[in-house]
Design an enzyme around this catalytic site. Structure first.
Site, PDB file in Angstrom:
ATOM      1  N   TYR A   1       0.841  -1.210   0.000  1.00 66.37           N
ATOM      2  CA  TYR A   1       0.000   0.000   0.000  1.00 66.37           C
ATOM      3  C   TYR A   1       0.871   1.253   0.000  1.00 66.37           C
ATOM      4  O   TYR A   1       0.661   2.183  -0.798  1.00 66.37           O
ATOM      5  CB  TYR A   1      -0.897  -0.048   1.231  1.00 66.37           C
TER       6      TYR A   1
HETATM    7  N1  LIG Z   1      -8.941   6.170   5.850  1.00 67.70           N
HETATM    8  C1  LIG Z   1      -7.655   6.297   6.122  1.00 67.70           C
HETATM    9  O1  LIG Z   1      -7.210   6.054   7.246  1.00 67.70           O
HETATM   10  C2  LIG Z   1      -6.701   6.783   5.058  1.00 67.70           C
HETATM   11  C3  LIG Z   1      -5.399   7.126   5.462  1.00 67.70           C
HETATM   12  C4  LIG Z   1      -4.506   7.564   4.497  1.00 67.70           C
HETATM   13  C5  LIG Z   1      -4.884   7.654   3.188  1.00 67.70           C
HETATM   14  N2  LIG Z   1      -6.152   7.311   2.817  1.00 67.70           N
HETATM   15  C6  LIG Z   1      -6.490   7.434   1.396  1.00 67.70           C
HETATM   16  O2  LIG Z   1      -7.621   8.291   1.276  1.00 67.70           O
HETATM   17  C7  LIG Z   1      -8.376   7.903   0.136  1.00 67.70           C
HETATM   18  C8  LIG Z   1      -9.836   7.709   0.529  1.00 67.70           C
HETATM   19  O3  LIG Z   1      -9.892   6.651   1.465  1.00 67.70           O
HETATM   20  P1  LIG Z   1     -11.203   6.330   2.336  1.00 67.70           P
HETATM   21  O4  LIG Z   1     -10.721   5.903   3.652  1.00 67.70           O
HETATM   22  O5  LIG Z   1     -12.174   7.413   2.203  1.00 67.70           O
HETATM   23  O6  LIG Z   1     -11.717   5.010   1.539  1.00 67.70           O
HETATM   24  P2  LIG Z   1     -13.157   4.272   1.525  1.00 67.70           P
HETATM   25  O7  LIG Z   1     -14.025   4.785   2.620  1.00 67.70           O
HETATM   26  O8  LIG Z   1     -12.843   2.821   1.451  1.00 67.70           O
HETATM   27  O9  LIG Z   1     -13.784   4.748   0.121  1.00 67.70           O
HETATM   28  C9  LIG Z   1     -13.124   4.356  -1.043  1.00 67.70           C
HETATM   29  C10 LIG Z   1     -13.759   5.069  -2.209  1.00 67.70           C
HETATM   30  O10 LIG Z   1     -12.987   4.778  -3.391  1.00 67.70           O
HETATM   31  C11 LIG Z   1     -13.846   4.259  -4.396  1.00 67.70           C
HETATM   32  N3  LIG Z   1     -13.087   3.316  -5.227  1.00 67.70           N
HETATM   33  C12 LIG Z   1     -12.379   2.227  -4.832  1.00 67.70           C
HETATM   34  N4  LIG Z   1     -11.826   1.609  -5.900  1.00 67.70           N
HETATM   35  C13 LIG Z   1     -12.190   2.333  -6.993  1.00 67.70           C
HETATM   36  C14 LIG Z   1     -11.957   2.218  -8.383  1.00 67.70           C
HETATM   37  N5  LIG Z   1     -11.191   1.225  -8.897  1.00 67.70           N
HETATM   38  N6  LIG Z   1     -12.508   3.141  -9.206  1.00 67.70           N
HETATM   39  C15 LIG Z   1     -13.274   4.143  -8.719  1.00 67.70           C
HETATM   40  N7  LIG Z   1     -13.525   4.312  -7.413  1.00 67.70           N
HETATM   41  C16 LIG Z   1     -13.005   3.414  -6.563  1.00 67.70           C
HETATM   42  C17 LIG Z   1     -15.012   3.616  -3.640  1.00 67.70           C
HETATM   43  O11 LIG Z   1     -16.155   3.536  -4.515  1.00 67.70           O
HETATM   44  P3  LIG Z   1     -17.417   2.545  -4.173  1.00 67.70           P
HETATM   45  O12 LIG Z   1     -18.163   3.232  -3.042  1.00 67.70           O
HETATM   46  O13 LIG Z   1     -18.210   2.542  -5.434  1.00 67.70           O
HETATM   47  O14 LIG Z   1     -16.843   1.230  -3.774  1.00 67.70           O
HETATM   48  C18 LIG Z   1     -15.179   4.607  -2.496  1.00 67.70           C
HETATM   49  O15 LIG Z   1     -15.930   5.730  -2.915  1.00 67.70           O
HETATM   50  C19 LIG Z   1      -7.727   6.620  -0.415  1.00 67.70           C
HETATM   51  O16 LIG Z   1      -6.903   6.949  -1.509  1.00 67.70           O
HETATM   52  C20 LIG Z   1      -6.901   6.129   0.757  1.00 67.70           C
HETATM   53  O17 LIG Z   1      -5.797   5.359   0.342  1.00 67.70           O
HETATM   54  C21 LIG Z   1      -7.071   6.879   3.731  1.00 67.70           C
END
Ligand SMILES: NC(=O)c1ccc[n+]([C@@H]2O[C@H](COP(=O)([O-])OP(=O)(O)OC[C@H]3O[C@@H](n4cnc5c(N)ncnc54)[C@H](OP(=O)(O)O)[C@@H]3O)[C@@H](O)[C@H]2O)c1
Length: 250
Positions: free
Chosen positions: A158
């Site tokens: 990741y």
């Molecule tokens: N949460 C954390 O602790 C954290 C920390 C550091 C960085 N991040 C980064 O922040 C970003 C958002 O994370 P989050 O925690 O909000 O994630 P999340 O709640 O799991 O939501 C993921 C989102 O990405 C969409 N998605 C996944 N695969 C996709 C694809 N192939 N094409 C189009 N859309 C796709 C999903 O769509 P569907 O709803 O249609 O499945 C959903 O809207 C990510 O890049 C993650 O790596 C998160």
């Protein structure tokens, strides 16, 4: 699902991953700041529709479009929908991403390939389209993670995928010289979304929440505020940066 009435001057934002988590909150925040928002999603049409309805109910304009970020035709259609409906694109927030955790010695290479397809190829595809289409005064915000610096065991695949995101983000900021478009990455720390919480027991979540000096998990709203600043004229002097938004975790 779309709403019409929007003034000619409205800024237009495309938010990938806008159906859930940080992206969903970003949709709400940018709409509140007056953007017409195109909500990109992969599969969860119900959540994307709910995001559109929330914006609409508050008097804003939004549209949901299904697009796998790694598929260049679907991403082109996503941006085409923004242009057809709202006349152009000013802000692209690329939150769509996935996580796969495993020690490198136990890595499943099929999972690695799937992760890299979404996180690395997907970011290149979205950034390429953004670079071609963003209007003057615009902003692209990509998503990394603070784990790139923290180097937690188990996060190799990741973290490496997000290292690539940081690298391409900084290069694109320089490639867009003369365009008056900023390109930055936001790198959250642990943030309370499904991506973070899924598969973690209470003890692990509590341990991670206790790590930053602010002694809590981040919320999607914490991160959406940073995005909204970078997307706004007030944040336009910040360019070619990785903003680690994590409550001070080291
Ligand atoms: N949460 C954390 O602790 C954290 C920390 C550091 C960085 N991040 C980064 O922040 C970003 C958002 O994370 P989050 O925690 O909000 O994630 P999340 O709640 O799991 O939501 C993921 C989102 O990405 C969409 N998605 C996944 N695969 C996709 C694809 N192939 N094409 C189009 N859309 C796709 C999903 O769509 P569907 O709803 O249609 O499945 C959903 O809207 C990510 O890049 C993650 O790596 C998160």
């Amino acid at each position: 699902m779309s709403v019409q009435a929007h003034p000619a001057q409205t800024r237009v934002a495309v938010v990938t991953g806008g159906s859930r988590g940080i992206g969903r909150e970003t949709v709400t925040r940018l709409a509140a700041a007056g953007h017409a928002v195109v909500v990109g999603y992969a599969a969860d049409g119900e959540s994307a529709g709910a995001a559109v309805e929330e914006v609409t109910a508050a008097g804003g304009s939004a549209l949901a479009v299904r697009a796998d970020v790694a598929d260049e035709q679907q991403v082109a259609a996503l941006f085409e929908a923004a242009t057809a409906e709202y006349g152009g694109v000013d802000v692209v927030v690329h939150t769509a991403g996935r996580m796969y955790l495993a020690p490198i010695a136990e890595l499943d290479l099929a999972e690695l390939d799937a992760l890299h397809r979404t996180n690395v190829r997907g970011t290149f595809v979205v950034a390429r389209e953004a670079a071609r289409r963003l209007r003057r005064g615009g902003a692209l915000i990509t998503f990394s993670t603070s784990v790139v610096g923290l180097a937690f065991p188990g996060y190799g695949a990741y973290s490496a995928s997000k290292g690539a995101v940081e690298a391409l983000t900084l290069v694109l900021a320089r490639e867009l010289r003369g365009r008056d478009v900023t390109v930055n990455a936001v790198a959250p720390g642990p943030t309370a979304t499904e991506l973070f919480l899924d598969g973690k027991d209470e003890e692990t979540v509590a341990r991670l929440a206790a790590q930053p000096p602010l002694e809590r998990l981040g919320t999607p709203a914490d991160i959406a505020e940073v995005v909204a600043f970078l997307a706004s004229p007030a944040g336009h002097w910040v360019n070619g940066q990785v903003v680690r938004a994590n409550g001070g975790i080291v």
